[in-house]
Scaffold this motif. Structure first.
Motif, PDB file in Angstrom:
ATOM      1  N   HIS A 260       9.529 -24.480  21.632  1.00 15.27           N
ATOM      2  CA  HIS A 260      10.087 -23.146  21.886  1.00 15.27           C
ATOM      3  C   HIS A 260       9.638 -22.155  20.801  1.00 15.27           C
ATOM      4  N   GLU A 261       9.677 -22.605  19.555  1.00 17.54           N
ATOM      5  CA  GLU A 261       9.266 -21.713  18.463  1.00 17.54           C
ATOM      6  C   GLU A 261       7.791 -21.330  18.587  1.00 17.54           C
ATOM      7  N   VAL A 262       6.961 -22.329  18.895  1.00 15.54           N
ATOM      8  CA  VAL A 262       5.531 -22.041  19.039  1.00 15.54           C
ATOM      9  C   VAL A 262       5.305 -21.052  20.194  1.00 15.54           C
ATOM     10  N   THR A 263       6.020 -21.266  21.301  1.00 12.39           N
ATOM     11  CA  THR A 263       5.903 -20.346  22.443  1.00 12.39           C
ATOM     12  C   THR A 263       6.270 -18.923  22.027  1.00 12.39           C
ATOM     13  N   GLN A 264       7.370 -18.797  21.278  1.00 12.13           N
ATOM     14  CA  GLN A 264       7.807 -17.478  20.806  1.00 12.13           C
ATOM     15  C   GLN A 264       6.733 -16.823  19.941  1.00 12.13           C
ATOM     16  N   ILE A 265       6.191 -17.617  19.017  1.00 13.29           N
ATOM     17  CA  ILE A 265       5.178 -17.086  18.099  1.00 13.29           C
ATOM     18  C   ILE A 265       3.947 -16.619  18.885  1.00 13.29           C
ATOM     19  N   LYS A 269       2.424 -12.983  19.167  1.00 17.21           N
ATOM     20  CA  LYS A 269       1.036 -12.721  18.763  1.00 17.21           C
ATOM     21  C   LYS A 269       0.323 -11.870  19.819  1.00 17.21           C
ATOM     22  N   LYS A 270       0.569 -12.207  21.066  1.00 17.46           N
ATOM     23  CA  LYS A 270      -0.055 -11.480  22.166  1.00 17.46           C
ATOM     24  C   LYS A 270       0.394 -10.014  22.167  1.00 17.46           C
ATOM     25  N   ARG A 271       1.718  -9.831  22.005  1.00 20.68           N
ATOM     26  CA  ARG A 271       2.290  -8.482  21.992  1.00 20.68           C
ATOM     27  C   ARG A 271       1.741  -7.696  20.793  1.00 20.68           C
ATOM     28  N   LEU A 272       1.772  -8.364  19.627  1.00 17.22           N
ATOM     29  CA  LEU A 272       1.319  -7.726  18.396  1.00 17.22           C
ATOM     30  C   LEU A 272      -0.163  -7.332  18.496  1.00 17.22           C
ATOM     31  N   THR A 273      -0.967  -8.210  19.060  1.00 17.01           N
ATOM     32  CA  THR A 273      -2.410  -7.959  19.168  1.00 17.01           C
ATOM     33  C   THR A 273      -2.686  -6.666  19.930  1.00 17.01           C
ATOM     34  N   LYS A 274      -1.971  -6.488  21.043  1.00 14.95           N
ATOM     35  CA  LYS A 274      -2.144  -5.262  21.847  1.00 14.95           C
ATOM     36  C   LYS A 274      -1.780  -4.029  21.033  1.00 14.95           C
ATOM     37  N   ILE A 275      -0.623  -4.099  20.367  1.00  9.65           N
ATOM     38  CA  ILE A 275      -0.147  -2.933  19.619  1.00  9.65           C
ATOM     39  C   ILE A 275      -1.086  -2.624  18.457  1.00  9.65           C
ATOM     40  N   LEU A 276      -1.541  -3.683  17.755  1.00  9.53           N
ATOM     41  CA  LEU A 276      -2.421  -3.475  16.602  1.00  9.53           C
ATOM     42  C   LEU A 276      -3.715  -2.767  16.999  1.00  9.53           C
ATOM     43  N   THR A 333       8.954 -13.159  13.167  1.00  7.49           N
ATOM     44  CA  THR A 333       9.913 -13.046  14.263  1.00  7.49           C
ATOM     45  C   THR A 333       9.710 -11.684  14.929  1.00  7.49           C
ATOM     46  N   LYS A 334      10.318 -11.501  16.095  1.00  2.00           N
ATOM     47  CA  LYS A 334      10.211 -10.222  16.794  1.00  2.00           C
ATOM     48  C   LYS A 334      10.656  -9.074  15.877  1.00  2.00           C
ATOM     49  N   GLU A 335      11.763  -9.289  15.161  1.00  2.59           N
ATOM     50  CA  GLU A 335      12.309  -8.258  14.272  1.00  2.59           C
ATOM     51  C   GLU A 335      11.327  -7.952  13.141  1.00  2.59           C
ATOM     52  N   GLU A 336      10.765  -9.010  12.555  1.00  2.90           N
ATOM     53  CA  GLU A 336       9.794  -8.805  11.466  1.00  2.90           C
ATOM     54  C   GLU A 336       8.555  -8.070  11.968  1.00  2.90           C
ATOM     55  N   ASN A 337       8.096  -8.454  13.134  1.00  2.00           N
ATOM     56  CA  ASN A 337       6.899  -7.795  13.686  1.00  2.00           C
ATOM     57  C   ASN A 337       7.174  -6.325  13.999  1.00  2.00           C
ATOM     58  N   GLU A 338       8.405  -6.037  14.454  1.00  2.00           N
ATOM     59  CA  GLU A 338       8.790  -4.644  14.705  1.00  2.00           C
ATOM     60  C   GLU A 338       8.699  -3.833  13.419  1.00  2.00           C
ATOM     61  N   LYS A 339       9.163  -4.448  12.304  1.00  2.00           N
ATOM     62  CA  LYS A 339       9.105  -3.749  11.013  1.00  2.00           C
ATOM     63  C   LYS A 339       7.661  -3.524  10.591  1.00  2.00           C
ATOM     64  N   LEU A 340       6.817  -4.525  10.842  1.00  2.00           N
ATOM     65  CA  LEU A 340       5.388  -4.358  10.532  1.00  2.00           C
ATOM     66  C   LEU A 340       4.809  -3.192  11.346  1.00  2.00           C
ATOM     67  N   ILE A 341       5.129  -3.165  12.626  1.00  2.00           N
ATOM     68  CA  ILE A 341       4.585  -2.109  13.501  1.00  2.00           C
ATOM     69  C   ILE A 341       5.068  -0.732  13.054  1.00  2.00           C
ATOM     70  N   THR A 342       6.354  -0.642  12.742  1.00  2.00           N
ATOM     71  CA  THR A 342       6.906   0.622  12.244  1.00  2.00           C
ATOM     72  C   THR A 342       6.162   1.059  10.980  1.00  2.00           C
ATOM     73  N   ALA A 343       5.990   0.100  10.059  1.00  2.00           N
ATOM     74  CA  ALA A 343       5.312   0.428   8.798  1.00  2.00           C
ATOM     75  C   ALA A 343       3.872   0.883   9.065  1.00  2.00           C
ATOM     76  N   LEU A 344       3.177   0.197   9.957  1.00  2.00           N
ATOM     77  CA  LEU A 344       1.791   0.563  10.265  1.00  2.00           C
ATOM     78  C   LEU A 344       1.733   1.977  10.845  1.00  2.00           C
ATOM     79  N   ASN A 345       2.667   2.276  11.741  1.00  2.00           N
ATOM     80  CA  ASN A 345       2.673   3.617  12.348  1.00  2.00           C
ATOM     81  C   ASN A 345       2.988   4.693  11.321  1.00  2.00           C
ATOM     82  N   GLU A 346       3.890   4.360  10.386  1.00  2.00           N
ATOM     83  CA  GLU A 346       4.257   5.340   9.361  1.00  2.00           C
ATOM     84  C   GLU A 346       3.088   5.655   8.419  1.00  2.00           C
ATOM     85  N   ILE A 347       2.291   4.630   8.110  1.00  2.00           N
ATOM     86  CA  ILE A 347       1.200   4.900   7.158  1.00  2.00           C
ATOM     87  C   ILE A 347      -0.066   5.393   7.869  1.00  2.00           C
ATOM     88  N   ALA A 348      -0.055   5.352   9.188  1.00  2.00           N
ATOM     89  CA  ALA A 348      -1.275   5.755   9.954  1.00  2.00           C
ATOM     90  C   ALA A 348      -1.555   7.241   9.761  1.00  2.00           C
TER      91      ALA A 348
END
Ligand SMILES: *Cc1c(COP(=O)(O)O)cnc(C)c1O
Length: 348
Positions: A260-265, A269-276, A333-348
């Motif tokens: 289950h954890e691997v599936t979540q990760i 990863k798929k979601r993050l890749t698109k956003i990145l 985790t989803k929450e951690e990745n959200e924080k990464l995305i927020t940070a990336l958008n803020e520094i963009a």
């Protein structure tokens, strides 16, 4: 294949070595109630007052079954870092032998070659991060003992082409170590299934990534019985402590939680890749079979610092060959990745 002869690869001093025989090697419990006065332990029970099983029989039995190998084809170490070090020390004669490593890749092969006084011959991956087979075969000589291949590769995330690895397995008379630290995240097949086919193949895995046990240090080494036997000769008798054996056994049995954890990760990863790939300063998101993604940015040093200021720590890989201006991002985790995305958008 070029003729493979294990005996010519093992260091002379190791061949003649009389391994240390511990109390727990000399008397192996068969379950009979015994009084143990053989190891100078403190007799008062506290769960860890006895030496651990030097052969980790219970844990190995479960792992061997799960991985579809015989117990004799498995050695456990204090992280795969210890396993890799044991491989160096069995096969590589200091100041004589050499190994081949394939940057950009995991840094420990180089570090261990330095510690063990073994020449590290580096052959760069191609710009697609694949093996330059002709160059590798050109670089080996009679003192080349091992080629280290990391697949999926760290820090690039891609898997190494099977056909290229086969060429080396068949064309190189030394050992091929395939480091599969990230194999549990990949849909590519493990090389474990090929162990019987290739006497010169060693596969390493770890409980540090997908199994969520980086803190307990448990590495796995799979190879022919002959290779495992000679590695066991030099292994420190109690290299995997009691707490690690116990915790690892509990964890590897939680197969549903782990998958289950691997599936979540992987989903993240798929979601993050698109956003990145839509972040302005990210020029490239490299495809990954692992639990991280490598991205190429405009200025890795600057972006790394900006992310730190936003409370996000990533790995700056810009100094690695072929990795100029890259950052390696572990999927959180989803929450951690959200924080990464927020940070990336803020520094963009
Ligand atoms: C993380 C990692 C390991 C794990 O090493 P341990 O000592 O088992 O924690 C091994 N190889 C590679 C390529 C890694 O990235």
């Amino acid at each position: 294949m070029t003729k493979f002869n294990l005996n010519t690869l093992v260091r002379e001093n190791i061949k003649g070595l009389q391994p240390y025989s511990s109390a727990r090697d000399e008397y192996v419990s068969d379950g009979t109630e015994m009084i143990f006065l053989d190891a100078n332990e403190n007799p008062f029970e506290n769960d860890v007052n006895r030496y651990p099983d030097p052969q980790q029989r219970n844990l190995k039995a479960v792992l061997a079954k799960q991985k579809g190998v015989q117990v004799d084809n498995l050695l456990l170490g204090n992280g795969s870092d210890e396993v890799l070090d044991l491989i160096f020390r069995v096969f590589c004669e200091p100041n004589v032998d050499n190994i081949i490593s394939l940057p950009p890749t995991y840094g420990m092969y180089k570090v261990l070659s330095g510690i063990n006084a073994i020449e590290n011959r580096e052959v760069l991956l191609t710009k697609e991060f694949q093996l330059d087979v002709p160059q590798i075969l050109d670089t080996v000589d009679k003192n080349s003992k091992i080629i280290f291949i990391c697949s999926p590769n760290n820090p690039t995330g891609n898997s190494i082409d099977k056909s290229d690895i086969l060429k080396l397995l068949k064309g190189f008379s030394g050992l091929i170590v395939i480091d599969e630290a990230y194999i549990d995240f990949s849909d590519k097949e493990s090389w474990l299934g090929q162990l019987n086919e290739f006497p010169n193949l060693i596969v390493t895995q770890t409980l540090s990534k997908a199994y969520g046990l980086a803190g307990i240090r448990l590495g796995l080494c799979f190879a022919s019985t002959e290779i495992i036997t000679v590695m066991n000769r030099i292994k420190p008798p109690y290299n995997v402590n009691q707490l690690t054996q116990k915790r690892a056994l509990e964890q590897v049995l939680k197969t549903e939680v782990l998958s289950h954890e691997v599936t979540q990760i992987l989903k993240e990863k798929k979601r993050l890749t698109k956003i990145l790939s839509n972040v302005g300063f990210i020029d490239k998101v490299y495809p990954s079979d692992a639990n991280f993604v490598l991205v190429k940015v405009d200025d890795a040093n600057a972006r790394y610092k900006q992310l730190l200021q936003k409370g996000v720590v990533v790995r700056n890989r810009t100094t690695q060959p072929l990795c100029e201006n890259t950052l390696r991002l572990t999927v959180g985790t989803k929450e951690e990745n959200e924080k990464l995305i927020t940070a990336l958008n803020e520094i963009a």
